[in-house]
Write a protein that holds these residues in place. Structure first.
Motif, PDB file in Angstrom:
ATOM      1  N   SER A 102      12.202   2.795 -29.937  1.00  0.00           N
ATOM      2  CA  SER A 102      11.797   3.285 -28.627  1.00  0.00           C
ATOM      3  C   SER A 102      10.287   3.551 -28.525  1.00  0.00           C
ATOM      4  N   PHE A 103       9.582   3.488 -29.626  1.00  0.00           N
ATOM      5  CA  PHE A 103       8.153   3.814 -29.650  1.00  0.00           C
ATOM      6  C   PHE A 103       7.371   2.902 -28.706  1.00  0.00           C
ATOM      7  N   GLN A 104       6.575   3.488 -27.803  1.00  0.00           N
ATOM      8  CA  GLN A 104       5.818   2.734 -26.801  1.00  0.00           C
ATOM      9  C   GLN A 104       4.412   3.308 -26.627  1.00  0.00           C
ATOM     10  N   ILE A 105       3.480   2.453 -26.307  1.00  0.00           N
ATOM     11  CA  ILE A 105       2.132   2.858 -25.919  1.00  0.00           C
ATOM     12  C   ILE A 105       1.856   2.186 -24.583  1.00  0.00           C
ATOM     13  N   THR A 106       1.425   2.958 -23.606  1.00  0.00           N
ATOM     14  CA  THR A 106       1.177   2.398 -22.278  1.00  0.00           C
ATOM     15  C   THR A 106       0.026   3.136 -21.596  1.00  0.00           C
ATOM     16  N   ALA A 107      -0.661   2.454 -20.713  1.00  0.00           N
ATOM     17  CA  ALA A 107      -1.715   3.089 -19.928  1.00  0.00           C
ATOM     18  C   ALA A 107      -1.080   4.085 -18.972  1.00  0.00           C
ATOM     19  N   SER A 108      -1.706   5.217 -18.807  1.00  0.00           N
ATOM     20  CA  SER A 108      -1.224   6.212 -17.841  1.00  0.00           C
ATOM     21  C   SER A 108      -2.394   6.727 -17.014  1.00  0.00           C
ATOM     22  N   ARG A 109      -3.273   5.800 -16.662  1.00  0.00           N
ATOM     23  CA  ARG A 109      -4.479   6.160 -15.928  1.00  0.00           C
ATOM     24  C   ARG A 109      -4.153   6.596 -14.500  1.00  0.00           C
ATOM     25  N   SER A 110      -5.019   7.472 -13.987  1.00  0.00           N
ATOM     26  CA  SER A 110      -4.948   7.865 -12.583  1.00  0.00           C
ATOM     27  C   SER A 110      -5.727   6.838 -11.786  1.00  0.00           C
ATOM     28  N   TYR A 111      -5.147   6.403 -10.671  1.00  0.00           N
ATOM     29  CA  TYR A 111      -5.837   5.409  -9.841  1.00  0.00           C
ATOM     30  C   TYR A 111      -5.276   5.412  -8.434  1.00  0.00           C
ATOM     31  N   ARG A 112      -6.009   4.748  -7.553  1.00  0.00           N
ATOM     32  CA  ARG A 112      -5.499   4.436  -6.221  1.00  0.00           C
ATOM     33  C   ARG A 112      -5.911   3.019  -5.894  1.00  0.00           C
ATOM     34  N   ALA A 113      -5.079   2.356  -5.122  1.00  0.00           N
ATOM     35  CA  ALA A 113      -5.404   0.999  -4.693  1.00  0.00           C
ATOM     36  C   ALA A 113      -6.594   1.067  -3.750  1.00  0.00           C
ATOM     37  N   ALA A 114      -7.498   0.105  -3.882  1.00  0.00           N
ATOM     38  CA  ALA A 114      -8.646   0.047  -2.978  1.00  0.00           C
ATOM     39  C   ALA A 114      -8.160  -0.111  -1.534  1.00  0.00           C
ATOM     40  N   ARG A 115      -7.059  -0.818  -1.381  1.00  0.00           N
ATOM     41  CA  ARG A 115      -6.466  -1.032  -0.058  1.00  0.00           C
ATOM     42  C   ARG A 115      -4.962  -0.889  -0.206  1.00  0.00           C
ATOM     43  N   VAL A 116      -4.337   0.021   0.537  1.00  0.00           N
ATOM     44  CA  VAL A 116      -2.901   0.273   0.380  1.00  0.00           C
ATOM     45  C   VAL A 116      -2.059  -0.356   1.480  1.00  0.00           C
ATOM     46  N   VAL A 117      -2.694  -0.800   2.559  1.00  0.00           N
ATOM     47  CA  VAL A 117      -1.970  -1.487   3.620  1.00  0.00           C
ATOM     48  C   VAL A 117      -2.775  -2.705   4.066  1.00  0.00           C
ATOM     49  N   GLY A 118      -2.080  -3.667   4.615  1.00  0.00           N
ATOM     50  CA  GLY A 118      -2.721  -4.860   5.166  1.00  0.00           C
ATOM     51  C   GLY A 118      -1.817  -5.446   6.227  1.00  0.00           C
ATOM     52  N   GLU A 119      -2.160  -6.619   6.685  1.00  0.00           N
ATOM     53  CA  GLU A 119      -1.344  -7.250   7.707  1.00  0.00           C
ATOM     54  C   GLU A 119       0.013  -7.626   7.118  1.00  0.00           C
ATOM     55  N   ASN A 120       1.043  -6.975   7.597  1.00  0.00           N
ATOM     56  CA  ASN A 120       2.433  -7.216   7.183  1.00  0.00           C
ATOM     57  C   ASN A 120       2.734  -6.803   5.749  1.00  0.00           C
ATOM     58  N   TRP A 121       1.961  -5.901   5.159  1.00  0.00           N
ATOM     59  CA  TRP A 121       2.289  -5.391   3.832  1.00  0.00           C
ATOM     60  C   TRP A 121       1.785  -3.962   3.669  1.00  0.00           C
ATOM     61  N   GLN A 122       2.473  -3.221   2.784  1.00  0.00           N
ATOM     62  CA  GLN A 122       2.092  -1.854   2.431  1.00  0.00           C
ATOM     63  C   GLN A 122       2.454  -1.619   0.969  1.00  0.00           C
ATOM     64  N   THR A 123       1.751  -0.705   0.332  1.00  0.00           N
ATOM     65  CA  THR A 123       2.120  -0.283  -1.012  1.00  0.00           C
ATOM     66  C   THR A 123       2.622   1.157  -0.941  1.00  0.00           C
ATOM     67  N   VAL A 124       3.530   1.490  -1.845  1.00  0.00           N
ATOM     68  CA  VAL A 124       4.066   2.852  -1.928  1.00  0.00           C
ATOM     69  C   VAL A 124       4.171   3.244  -3.396  1.00  0.00           C
ATOM     70  N   GLY A 125       4.331   4.532  -3.634  1.00  0.00           N
ATOM     71  CA  GLY A 125       4.512   5.037  -4.990  1.00  0.00           C
ATOM     72  C   GLY A 125       3.350   4.666  -5.893  1.00  0.00           C
ATOM     73  N   ASP A 126       3.652   4.367  -7.150  1.00  0.00           N
ATOM     74  CA  ASP A 126       2.601   4.053  -8.131  1.00  0.00           C
ATOM     75  C   ASP A 126       1.909   2.729  -7.857  1.00  0.00           C
ATOM     76  N   ALA A 127       2.462   1.873  -7.014  1.00  0.00           N
ATOM     77  CA  ALA A 127       1.740   0.660  -6.631  1.00  0.00           C
ATOM     78  C   ALA A 127       0.530   1.036  -5.776  1.00  0.00           C
ATOM     79  N   ALA A 128       0.650   2.128  -5.003  1.00  0.00           N
ATOM     80  CA  ALA A 128      -0.443   2.585  -4.144  1.00  0.00           C
ATOM     81  C   ALA A 128      -1.416   3.487  -4.894  1.00  0.00           C
ATOM     82  N   CYS A 129      -0.887   4.439  -5.642  1.00  0.00           N
ATOM     83  CA  CYS A 129      -1.722   5.341  -6.442  1.00  0.00           C
ATOM     84  C   CYS A 129      -0.850   5.982  -7.512  1.00  0.00           C
ATOM     85  N   ALA A 130      -1.457   6.292  -8.633  1.00  0.00           N
ATOM     86  CA  ALA A 130      -0.710   6.886  -9.742  1.00  0.00           C
ATOM     87  C   ALA A 130      -1.424   8.134 -10.225  1.00  0.00           C
ATOM     88  N   PHE A 131      -0.634   9.140 -10.539  1.00  0.00           N
ATOM     89  CA  PHE A 131      -1.150  10.421 -11.005  1.00  0.00           C
ATOM     90  C   PHE A 131      -0.931  10.546 -12.511  1.00  0.00           C
TER      91      PHE A 131
END
Length: 183
Positions: free
Chosen positions: A77-106
């Motif tokens: 089960s041992f894992q190493i993964t990035a857990s950086r804080s970030y936000r998408a430069a753009r979270v919505v566009g024409e006919n699309w939106q991001t939500v949850g960690d796709a939009a921003c991660a804490f």
């Protein structure tokens, strides 16, 4: 309408050439353990140590390690993964939106991921029905700015190991921002 709810992978955002603004460079190292039934109870255990925050035990922890003496590591089960804080430069566009960690991660320390994903999903649904994607984007950016302030307060409160690499890096990252392409 496409809703990218693919978490930190941000599959749709990445396919469209989207970028994220990263605010730290944290990494999460984790594994599963088989525990005796009473070792941790039904509580979440968290402890600050010289090398970072721990949800699991290392010899340098004083509260968690003794409770896990009988624990058996599940090595697969041992894992190493990035857990950086970030936000998408753009979270919505024409006919699309991001939500949850796709939009921003804490930072995982915030324990806000599931709640944030549910609220973002509700906001996205309202934005689709009301054709108000701008309000969805504004809420994500406001929530992220509030998170950054709270994160800074939390990490600044821990002063015992200010010279240790983990804590010194976080202090240096407070206020530093960059844009990194996901591709």
């Amino acid at each position: 309408m496409l809703i990218d709810a693919t978490g930190r992978r941000a599959v749709s955002l990445r396919a469209m050439g989207g970028t994220h603004h990263f605010d730290d460079c944290q990494t999460l190292i984790w594994a599963r353990f088989c525990l005796p039934s009473a070792s941790l109870g039904h509580s979440t255990w968290l402890e600050a140590a010289p090398s970072g925050w721990w949800y699991a035990a290392l010899p340098s922890t004083t509260l968690i390690a003794p409770r896990l003496k009988q624990a058996r590591l599940q090595p697969e089960s041992f894992q190493i993964t990035a857990s950086r804080s970030y936000r998408a430069a753009r979270v919505v566009g024409e006919n699309w939106q991001t939500v949850g960690d796709a939009a921003c991660a804490f930072d995982p320390l915030s324990s806000a991921g599931i709640f944030k994903a549910l609220v973002n999903g509700q906001d996205a649904a309202r934005a689709i029905c009301d054709e108000a994607a701008g309000s969805h984007a504004k809420r994500i950016h406001q929530d992220y700015e509030t998170y950054l302030i709270k994160r800074a307060e939390l990490y600044q409160a821990e002063q015992r190991w200010a010279e240790m690499p983990f804590w010194a890096l976080l202090a240096a990252a407070q206020g530093a921002q960059g844009s990194v392409n996901l591709a």
